[in-house]
Write a protein that holds these residues in place. Structure first.
Motif, PDB file in Angstrom:
ATOM      1  N   GLY A   1       0.796  -1.223   0.000  1.00 15.03           N
ATOM      2  CA  GLY A   1       0.000   0.000   0.000  1.00 15.03           C
ATOM      3  C   GLY A   1       0.823   1.266   0.000  1.00 15.03           C
ATOM      4  N   GLU A   2       0.112   2.402   0.197  1.00 17.98           N
ATOM      5  CA  GLU A   2       0.711   3.744   0.109  1.00 17.98           C
ATOM      6  C   GLU A   2       1.823   3.935   1.124  1.00 17.98           C
ATOM      7  N   SER A   3       1.590   3.471   2.355  1.00 18.20           N
ATOM      8  CA  SER A   3       2.569   3.758   3.413  1.00 18.20           C
ATOM      9  C   SER A   3       3.749   2.812   3.401  1.00 18.20           C
ATOM     10  N   GLY A   4       3.676   1.729   2.666  1.00 15.74           N
ATOM     11  CA  GLY A   4       4.797   0.817   2.593  1.00 15.74           C
ATOM     12  C   GLY A   4       4.807  -0.181   3.732  1.00 15.74           C
ATOM     13  N   ASN A   5       5.980  -0.745   4.027  1.00 16.79           N
ATOM     14  CA  ASN A   5       6.103  -1.688   5.128  1.00 16.79           C
ATOM     15  C   ASN A   5       6.968  -1.093   6.237  1.00 16.79           C
ATOM     16  N   ALA A   6       7.449  -1.949   7.114  1.00 19.95           N
ATOM     17  CA  ALA A   6       8.210  -1.451   8.266  1.00 19.95           C
ATOM     18  C   ALA A   6       9.562  -0.875   7.865  1.00 19.95           C
ATOM     19  N   GLU A   7      10.045  -1.232   6.678  1.00 17.31           N
ATOM     20  CA  GLU A   7      11.376  -0.788   6.272  1.00 17.31           C
ATOM     21  C   GLU A   7      11.356   0.303   5.215  1.00 17.31           C
ATOM     22  N   HIS A   8      10.269   0.454   4.477  1.00 14.01           N
ATOM     23  CA  HIS A   8      10.198   1.442   3.400  1.00 14.01           C
ATOM     24  C   HIS A   8       8.819   2.084   3.364  1.00 14.01           C
ATOM     25  N   ALA A   9       8.799   3.364   3.001  1.00 18.90           N
ATOM     26  CA  ALA A   9       7.536   4.075   2.776  1.00 18.90           C
ATOM     27  C   ALA A   9       7.612   4.752   1.412  1.00 18.90           C
ATOM     28  N   PHE A  10       6.454   4.851   0.731  1.00 19.16           N
ATOM     29  CA  PHE A  10       6.435   5.411  -0.616  1.00 19.16           C
ATOM     30  C   PHE A  10       5.292   6.409  -0.749  1.00 19.16           C
ATOM     31  N   VAL A  11       5.541   7.438  -1.573  1.00 19.26           N
ATOM     32  CA  VAL A  11       4.476   8.316  -2.061  1.00 19.26           C
ATOM     33  C   VAL A  11       4.638   8.377  -3.570  1.00 19.26           C
ATOM     34  N   PHE A  12       3.510   8.580  -4.277  1.00 19.98           N
ATOM     35  CA  PHE A  12       3.529   8.477  -5.732  1.00 19.98           C
ATOM     36  C   PHE A  12       2.992   9.747  -6.368  1.00 19.98           C
ATOM     37  N   ALA A  13       3.611  10.138  -7.484  1.00 20.45           N
ATOM     38  CA  ALA A  13       3.122  11.240  -8.307  1.00 20.45           C
ATOM     39  C   ALA A  13       3.212  10.794  -9.757  1.00 20.45           C
ATOM     40  N   ASN A  14       2.105  10.954 -10.512  1.00 21.30           N
ATOM     41  CA  ASN A  14       2.104  10.467 -11.899  1.00 21.30           C
ATOM     42  C   ASN A  14       2.186  11.578 -12.932  1.00 21.30           C
ATOM     43  N   ASP A  15       2.399  12.832 -12.471  1.00 19.65           N
ATOM     44  CA  ASP A  15       2.649  13.921 -13.408  1.00 19.65           C
ATOM     45  C   ASP A  15       3.464  14.988 -12.680  1.00 19.65           C
ATOM     46  N   SER A  16       3.970  15.948 -13.446  1.00 20.56           N
ATOM     47  CA  SER A  16       4.873  16.943 -12.868  1.00 20.56           C
ATOM     48  C   SER A  16       4.185  17.842 -11.853  1.00 20.56           C
ATOM     49  N   ALA A  17       2.919  18.207 -12.105  1.00 20.77           N
ATOM     50  CA  ALA A  17       2.201  19.093 -11.192  1.00 20.77           C
ATOM     51  C   ALA A  17       2.034  18.442  -9.824  1.00 20.77           C
ATOM     52  N   HIS A  18       1.637  17.157  -9.832  1.00 26.10           N
ATOM     53  CA  HIS A  18       1.469  16.436  -8.577  1.00 26.10           C
ATOM     54  C   HIS A  18       2.811  16.282  -7.858  1.00 26.10           C
ATOM     55  N   ALA A  19       3.849  15.994  -8.634  1.00 27.29           N
ATOM     56  CA  ALA A  19       5.186  15.832  -8.041  1.00 27.29           C
ATOM     57  C   ALA A  19       5.660  17.128  -7.391  1.00 27.29           C
ATOM     58  N   LEU A  20       5.488  18.252  -8.084  1.00 30.16           N
ATOM     59  CA  LEU A  20       5.909  19.537  -7.520  1.00 30.16           C
ATOM     60  C   LEU A  20       5.111  19.867  -6.264  1.00 30.16           C
ATOM     61  N   SER A  21       3.842  19.524  -6.249  1.00 26.23           N
ATOM     62  CA  SER A  21       3.013  19.769  -5.075  1.00 26.23           C
ATOM     63  C   SER A  21       3.500  18.960  -3.881  1.00 26.23           C
ATOM     64  N   LEU A  22       3.802  17.687  -4.111  1.00 27.90           N
ATOM     65  CA  LEU A  22       4.294  16.838  -3.024  1.00 27.90           C
ATOM     66  C   LEU A  22       5.658  17.302  -2.517  1.00 27.90           C
ATOM     67  N   MET A  23       6.535  17.680  -3.441  1.00 27.31           N
ATOM     68  CA  MET A  23       7.866  18.115  -3.029  1.00 27.31           C
ATOM     69  C   MET A  23       7.811  19.408  -2.235  1.00 27.31           C
ATOM     70  N   ALA A  24       6.855  20.270  -2.547  1.00 25.94           N
ATOM     71  CA  ALA A  24       6.694  21.517  -1.800  1.00 25.94           C
ATOM     72  C   ALA A  24       6.074  21.277  -0.434  1.00 25.94           C
ATOM     73  N   GLU A  25       5.216  20.246  -0.347  1.00 25.15           N
ATOM     74  CA  GLU A  25       4.457  19.995   0.881  1.00 25.15           C
ATOM     75  C   GLU A  25       5.214  19.143   1.878  1.00 25.15           C
ATOM     76  N   LEU A  26       5.919  18.113   1.402  1.00 25.36           N
ATOM     77  CA  LEU A  26       6.541  17.132   2.294  1.00 25.36           C
ATOM     78  C   LEU A  26       7.984  17.527   2.640  1.00 25.36           C
ATOM     79  N   ASP A  27       8.331  17.327   3.910  1.00 27.91           N
ATOM     80  CA  ASP A  27       9.701  17.618   4.357  1.00 27.91           C
ATOM     81  C   ASP A  27      10.454  16.354   4.766  1.00 27.91           C
ATOM     82  N   ASP A  28       9.853  15.199   4.563  1.00 25.32           N
ATOM     83  CA  ASP A  28      10.479  13.958   5.032  1.00 25.32           C
ATOM     84  C   ASP A  28      10.822  13.004   3.895  1.00 25.32           C
ATOM     85  N   ILE A  29      10.956  13.521   2.689  1.00 23.89           N
ATOM     86  CA  ILE A  29      11.343  12.671   1.554  1.00 23.89           C
ATOM     87  C   ILE A  29      12.850  12.421   1.623  1.00 23.89           C
ATOM     88  N   ASP A  30      13.227  11.159   1.517  1.00 18.89           N
ATOM     89  CA  ASP A  30      14.638  10.792   1.581  1.00 18.89           C
ATOM     90  C   ASP A  30      15.242  10.517   0.207  1.00 18.89           C
TER      91      ASP A  30
END
Length: 381
Positions: free
Chosen positions: A23-52
């Motif tokens: 699922g979206e949150s992943g498992n105990a070792e990995h977490a994932f978020v998904f963006a399928n276009d540039s607008a969504h990706a830019l929105s997530l990158m601006a909003e989230l501060d915990d992307i590794d």
């Protein structure tokens, strides 16, 4: 647990990851978020501060590959980027690597390959982040040490008593940002001048703190006590009472009467000063002996006096001067110091001090300074 942003418009790739990791949150070792276009990706990158980590498709025109990061406004996302491609087009992969990709994946991506790549990149990322934190901490410590060294220098007097027949000058050069050597002078109520030159055991921050304590004790006790020997005894008693293990200080303390030119003094384990006579005679002032301060109770200090004649200079110093080593570990030595003092005996206190330090610098010739160096000169004209 690393959090990875997948920027890709391939629904099969996203579905495969969701199915494998739960699922979206992943498992105990990995977490994932998904963006399928540039607008969504830019929105997530601006909003989230915990992307590794970011995994970015370099095949989709809607995403634009790694150039998507250049479209961000008001924020910079400092994360490692992995290029993912459906082809094995080496020029495209090379372009992505030149644009900052740290690794690449080719579809169909096996989950074992994805896990291995994410693990390696995240480990490298953690090493860099630790290095950045360490560098930031070291920079902060360096700034604090520089500030502390500046404060310590400001504690020491830089305005010296000078008159038609008297000149006083002192100089100290710590081996590190902060040092344990110090000099001080201050007026006493009867019109005499108290003079202290001291050398705390060790170097750096501990010695600097101890130095500040010793200086404060001298200034607090000297006005109420009669004579240098009594002052050394009281400072010694107070230092031992503080119970600071492993720390002690050598100190030469004297009182100058500028009317009679009598100089009374006591020596707490310090190097004997040199009295440089105007007629070319040089004498080591070895009287007024006693033990170092902060080490032993109940040992009396001797008090003696000398007369400073016209043309005389009294040179008080710490052992870092004569023990300054050159590149072959040869010390500057008392013999060189005596020669330098005799050669420059007719100069002012300021010029005499500068010349001695210049001779020491010439002797060491770039060798690292191993100890604090301090001198204090009383010159009668």
């Amino acid at each position: 647990m690393p959090k990875t942003l997948i920027i890709d418009d391939d629904p099969e790739f996203e579905s495969h990851i969701r199915e494998y990791f739960g699922g979206e949150s992943g498992n105990a070792e990995h977490a994932f978020v998904f963006a399928n276009d540039s607008a969504h990706a830019l929105s997530l990158m601006a909003e989230l501060d915990d992307i590794d980590i970011a995994v970015v498709s370099i095949d989709s025109k809607d995403i634009g590959g790694l150039s998507i990061f250049q479209k961000m406004k008001g924020k910079r996302l400092r994360v490692p980027r992995i290029a993912v491609t459906s082809s094995r087009d080496l020029p495209s992969i090379r372009t992505a690597m030149n644009q900052g990709a740290v690794d690449f994946l080719t579809k169909p991506v096996s989950m074992d390959d994805l896990l291995a790549t994410l693990g390696k990149v995240f480990a490298d990322c953690e090493i860099r982040r630790k290095a950045w934190r360490t560098e930031a901490q070291l920079s902060a410590i360096r700034r604090e040490m520089d500030l502390a060294g500046s404060i310590q220098k400001r504690i020491l007097p830089d305005q010296f008593p000078n008159s038609q027949d008297l000149e006083v000058f002192a100089q100290t050069t710590p081996a590190q940002e902060m040092g344990g050597d110090f000099y001080d002078f201050f007026d006493l109520d009867d019109g005499t001048i108290a003079i202290v030159v001291a050398d705390v055991s060790g170097k750096g921050v501990p010695a600097a703190f101890y130095m500040a304590v010793v200086r404060t004790l001298f200034r607090a006790t000297a006005p109420a006590l009669k004579g240098p020997a009594a002052c050394l005894s009281e400072v010694n008693r107070l230092l031992i009472g503080h119970n600071i293990p492993g720390m002690f200080v050598t100190a030469f303390y004297g009182i100058l009467n500028p009317e009679t030119w009598e100089f009374s003094f006591a020596n707490g384990g310090h190097l004997p000063p040199y009295l440089v006579r105007g007629n070319g005679e040089i004498v080591a002032v070895e009287d007024g002996g006693g033990v170092v301060l902060g080490f032993e109770h109940g040992v009396p200090y001797q008090q003696d006096s000398l007369s400073i004649e016209k043309g005389d200079a009294l040179f008080i110093y710490t052992d870092g001067l004569t023990e300054a080593f050159d590149l072959e570990r040869n010390p500057f030595s008392e013999e060189r110091l005596m020669d330098c003092l005799l050669e420059n005996r007719s100069l002012s206190a300021h010029a005499l001090t500068n010349n001695v330090f210049a001779f020491v610098s010439g002797h060491t010739d770039g060798a690292p300074q191993s100890d604090d160096i301090t001198s204090f000169v009383i010159k009668r004209f």
